[in-house]
Design an enzyme around this catalytic site. Structure first.
Site, PDB file in Angstrom:
ATOM      1  N   HIS A 197       0.820  -1.222   0.000  1.00  0.00           N
ATOM      2  CA  HIS A 197       0.000   0.000   0.000  1.00  0.00           C
ATOM      3  C   HIS A 197       0.844   1.257   0.000  1.00  0.00           C
ATOM      4  CE1 HIS A 197      -3.476  -2.592   0.951  1.00  0.00           C
ATOM      5  NE2 HIS A 197      -4.020  -1.733   0.130  1.00  0.00           N
ATOM      6  N   ARG A 304     -10.704   4.191  -2.009  1.00  0.00           N
ATOM      7  CA  ARG A 304     -10.246   3.521  -0.780  1.00  0.00           C
ATOM      8  C   ARG A 304     -10.519   4.473   0.377  1.00  0.00           C
ATOM      9  NH1 ARG A 304      -5.626   1.909  -4.249  1.00  0.00           N
ATOM     10  NH2 ARG A 304      -5.461  -0.354  -4.201  1.00  0.00           N
ATOM     11  N   ARG A 340     -15.643   2.106  -1.677  1.00  0.00           N
ATOM     12  CA  ARG A 340     -15.395   0.833  -1.009  1.00  0.00           C
ATOM     13  C   ARG A 340     -15.481   1.053   0.496  1.00  0.00           C
ATOM     14  NH1 ARG A 340      -9.796  -2.224  -1.525  1.00  0.00           N
ATOM     15  NH2 ARG A 340      -9.097  -0.594  -0.125  1.00  0.00           N
ATOM     16  N   GLU A 439     -11.209 -10.933  -3.971  1.00  0.00           N
ATOM     17  CA  GLU A 439      -9.781 -10.847  -3.654  1.00  0.00           C
ATOM     18  C   GLU A 439      -9.297 -11.985  -2.770  1.00  0.00           C
ATOM     19  OE1 GLU A 439      -8.996  -6.966  -2.020  1.00  0.00           O
ATOM     20  OE2 GLU A 439     -10.797  -6.964  -0.810  1.00  0.00           O
ATOM     21  N   ASN A 462      -4.448  -7.306  -6.220  1.00  0.00           N
ATOM     22  CA  ASN A 462      -3.351  -7.138  -5.261  1.00  0.00           C
ATOM     23  C   ASN A 462      -3.463  -8.183  -4.162  1.00  0.00           C
ATOM     24  OD1 ASN A 462      -2.916  -4.894  -6.777  1.00  0.00           O
ATOM     25  ND2 ASN A 462      -3.811  -3.471  -5.315  1.00  0.00           N
ATOM     26  N   ASP A 463      -4.678  -8.341  -3.672  1.00  0.00           N
ATOM     27  CA  ASP A 463      -4.882  -9.341  -2.628  1.00  0.00           C
ATOM     28  C   ASP A 463      -5.120 -10.727  -3.198  1.00  0.00           C
ATOM     29  OD1 ASP A 463      -4.583  -8.182  -0.051  1.00  0.00           O
ATOM     30  OD2 ASP A 463      -6.266  -6.889  -0.549  1.00  0.00           O
ATOM     31  N   ARG A 473       2.140  -9.396  -0.025  1.00  0.00           N
ATOM     32  CA  ARG A 473       2.324  -8.353  -1.038  1.00  0.00           C
ATOM     33  C   ARG A 473       3.302  -7.280  -0.591  1.00  0.00           C
ATOM     34  NH1 ARG A 473      -3.682  -5.574  -0.990  1.00  0.00           N
ATOM     35  NH2 ARG A 473      -2.673  -3.752  -1.857  1.00  0.00           N
ATOM     36  N   CYS A 510      -9.855  -3.876 -10.240  1.00  0.00           N
ATOM     37  CA  CYS A 510      -9.312  -2.651  -9.653  1.00  0.00           C
ATOM     38  C   CYS A 510      -7.952  -2.871  -8.986  1.00  0.00           C
ATOM     39  CB  CYS A 510     -10.289  -2.038  -8.654  1.00  0.00           C
ATOM     40  SG  CYS A 510     -10.621  -3.090  -7.249  1.00  0.00           S
TER      41      CYS A 510
HETATM   42  C1  PEP Z   1      -6.738  -5.223  -4.268  1.00  0.00           C
HETATM   43  O1  PEP Z   1      -6.579  -5.975  -3.313  1.00  0.00           O
HETATM   44  O2  PEP Z   1      -6.426  -5.535  -5.439  1.00  0.00           O
HETATM   45  C2  PEP Z   1      -7.300  -3.879  -4.085  1.00  0.00           C
HETATM   46  C3  PEP Z   1      -7.598  -3.130  -5.119  1.00  0.00           C
HETATM   47  O3  PEP Z   1      -7.471  -3.422  -2.830  1.00  0.00           O
HETATM   48  P1  PEP Z   1      -6.274  -2.914  -1.887  1.00  0.00           P
HETATM   49  O4  PEP Z   1      -5.066  -2.739  -2.757  1.00  0.00           O
HETATM   50  O5  PEP Z   1      -6.722  -1.657  -1.271  1.00  0.00           O
HETATM   51  O6  PEP Z   1      -6.139  -4.027  -0.908  1.00  0.00           O
HETATM   52 MG    MG Z   2      -7.475  -5.546  -1.443  1.00  0.00          MG
END
Ligand code: PEP
Ligand code: MG
Length: 587
Positions: A197, A304, A340, A439, A462-463, A473, A510
């Site tokens: 993040h 977010r 979200r 995710e 991402n998750d 990550r 996303c």
């Molecule tokens: C993800 O997990 O891909 C996502 C968009 O949410 P975040 O990166 O905020 O966990």
């Molecule tokens: Mg996520």
């Protein structure tokens, strides 16, 4: 004799946010606790020093109390925290530190450090497991006091008043959100992996960042001249004149290229065979709307919301949230804004939850799990979202849905929030699209069931990659294994797209995967309807989409799904689209 020329040093890390910056380094002392300095206090100021210590103790006590207060009901009794609170006032720690300040005439940090190491040694010598645990408690408590003693001055990023490049062991998303763009040109960290993040925040701020450098805080001193190349993940310390010149040129080249693709970003993202894709923005703050508009965003695909909860000891009230959401919704109207719900914890701990202390935060009380445990906090946010929905085009998105029950509970909470607004006679809108973030692998497996509860899915790669491939990550040690093109990931995406088609709901993406140029033909071929990404990446994504045809992309996806490795998938993308993409991606 001429002076020997200093050797330039090159560090290689992970490119977290593109762009190049050149400037003076500024070391942020996140590990201040270990590098306490000793200095003497004159007799007249000793009382003041004791007072400073007492204030730091009181603040630590208040922090512990806030954590206790904000714990879920069933966890209310927390013996460890209660022990910590008691220890704060303990004679061994508190009393002896005060005595040391007065007797030796030293600063509070030094006195505390001395007493704690004595205590630790005493406990540890006793050999008893219980007492050893107490030593850990003492350290925890003294860290909390120490943070308050040294922290404020040395870690306050918001207070930096020079134009610098931050160098830190690690920066949390909360730290990053304090960055003042007039001062901070970019940042580099020892820690951090792909899709952390912290990197996402750097992209939001549009400053170059390199993470996972391992030794940056050792190799670099404050005021060293450094070059940060966020495109390649390179950092150069004390560059030779020739290198400096080369990078000045590269910087100008990069900025020119950005200007060109930005100009084109207002064209629609339409493929050569006439399919239009929406290119949406991921944002963290209302201030980013300017970039979204500059870069031709078709809406907000992911807002977010957790950042409004960071860097503060309390939780925001409904009016504050409503005000911020309404601002975004009105600025974007009539384009959609996907809000979200709160996704805190995991790597986005907030101050008021710092005592949660989970061994595996990514698998812990995060996102929707947290909200369902904290109905008051959830209700406040849901009411604010429904109220903002009355002012434009809002969609709601629930993060980290893992089991069917969670989406049912989330919708129940949304309905209850709507009812309470009705009762209060406040304007709101309940008829908004409901989305589920995909995710967690279990959500892919349950996609057919979840689809019945949602108007759209949004794949959070991402998750999803983190949980499917078991790769943290934010961990640089396994960053090389974080492979969006792994066949396992592609199959998960394929299933979500297929189920969405069968069930007649939309499927969006996303995660950062959607922001990478060479992934886009594949995502288009797999049938993703909308891509959402950091605003900076939108012009490039639009340019790629305008050069593709859906029919070619579909055959690429079919071939890709036959491959056994990420490398194999990459190779066929490269051979089909290499010429278009390399110009964009490796500029
Ligand atoms: C993800 O997990 O891909 C996502 C968009 O949410 P975040 O990166 O905020 O966990
Ligand atoms: Mg996520």
């Amino acid at each position: 004799m001429s002076e020997p020329v200093a050797q330039e040093k090159i560090l290689k890390g992970i490119n977290a946010s593109p762009g190049i910056c050149i400037g003076k380094a500024y070391l942020v002392d996140k590990e201040g606790v270990d590098v306490v300095e000793k200095y003497f206090i004159n007799a007249k100021q000793l009382q003041g020093e004791v007072k400073r210590f007492k204030a730091a103790v009181k603040k630590a006590g208040d922090e512990f109390q806030t954590v206790l207060k904000n714990r879920p009901e069933e966890l209310q009794r927390d013996y460890i925290l209660e022990t910590h609170i008691a220890l704060l006032e303990d004679k061994m720690l508190y009393g002896r530190t005060v005595e040391t300040i007065q007797a030796e005439g030293v600063n509070a940090e030094w006195a505390l450090k001395k007493i704690v190491s004595d205590l630790k040694a005493t406990f540890e010598k006793m050999g008893d497991a219980y007492l050893k645990e107490r030593a850990a408690d003492v350290v925890h408590v003294s860290d909390a006091i120490m943070r308050n003693l040294v922290g404020i001055a040395s870690k306050n990023i918001a207070a930096i008043d020079k134009r610098v490049i931050l160098v830190a062991n690690d920066l949390s998303p909360a730290d990053t959100s304090q960055i003042n763009l007039e001062r901070i040109m970019g940042f580099i960290t020892n820690r951090g992996g792909k899709a952390s993040h912290t990197g996402i925040m750097a992209q939001a701020l549009e400053i170059p960042a390199v993470v996972g450098l391992e030794t940056a805080t050792i190799a670099i001193k404050s005021d060293d001249l450094i070059i940060v190349d966020g495109n390649t993940g390179t950092v150069i310390i004390d560059p030779y004149e020739q290198t400096l010149f080369e990078y000045e040129e590269r910087k100008v080249g990069y900025e020119d290229y950005r200007a060109v693709i930005t100009r084109e970003s207002h064209l629609r993202a339409e493929t050569t065979d006439g399919t239009q894709l929406e290119v949406m923005a991921n944002i963290e703050f209302p201030e980013e709307i300017v970039s979204v508009k500059n870069y031709g965003g078709d809406g907000i695909g992911l807002y977010r919301t957790e950042f409004l909860y960071m860097n503060r000891p309390d939780f925001p009230e409904e009016e504050e949230l409503f005000g911020k959401y309404r601002e975004v919704v009105e600025l974007m109207d009539p384009k959609p804004v996907t809000i979200r719900t709160l996704d805190i914890n995991g790597d986005k701990a907030i101050a008021s939850q710092s005592g949660l202390d989970e061994a595996n935060p990514a698998l812990g009380l995060r996102a929707i799990r947290y909200c369902l445990r904290k109905p008051d906090i959830f209700r406040t946010q849901l009411r604010a979202i429904l109220r903002a929905a009355a002012f434009g085009n809002v969609r709601i998105l629930f993060p980290m849905i893992t089991v069917y029950f969670e989406i049912c509970e989330a919708i129940k909470a949304l309905d209850a929030a709507a009812e309470s607004l009705e009762k209060d006679g406040l304007p709101y809108k309940r008829e908004i699209d409901i989305g589920i973030m995909i995710e967690v692998p279990s959500a892919v497996i349950l996609a057919d069931l979840l689809a019945e509860k949602a108007d759209f899915f949004s794949i959070g790669t991402n998750d999803l990659i983190q949980y499917a491939l078991a790769i943290d990550r934010g961990n640089r040690n396994v960053a090389h294994l974080y492979q969006p093109l792994d066949p396992a990931v592609l199959r998960l995406i394929q299933r979500v797209a297929e189920v969405s088609r069968e069930k007649g709901i939309e499927v969006y993406m996303c995660g950062e995967m959607a922001a990478t140029a060479h992934h886009i033909p594949l995502l288009l071929g797999l049938g993703i309807d909308e891509l959402s990404m950091n605003p900076q990446s939108m012009p490039r994504a639009k340019r790629v989409i305008r050069s593709l045809s859906v029919s070619d992309a579909r055959s690429l996806a079919r071939e890709a799904l036959k491959k056994k490795t990420a490398r194999g998938v990459f190779k066929i993308i490269q051979s089909a689209y290499g010429d278009i993409i390399s110009e964009l991606e490796y500029h």
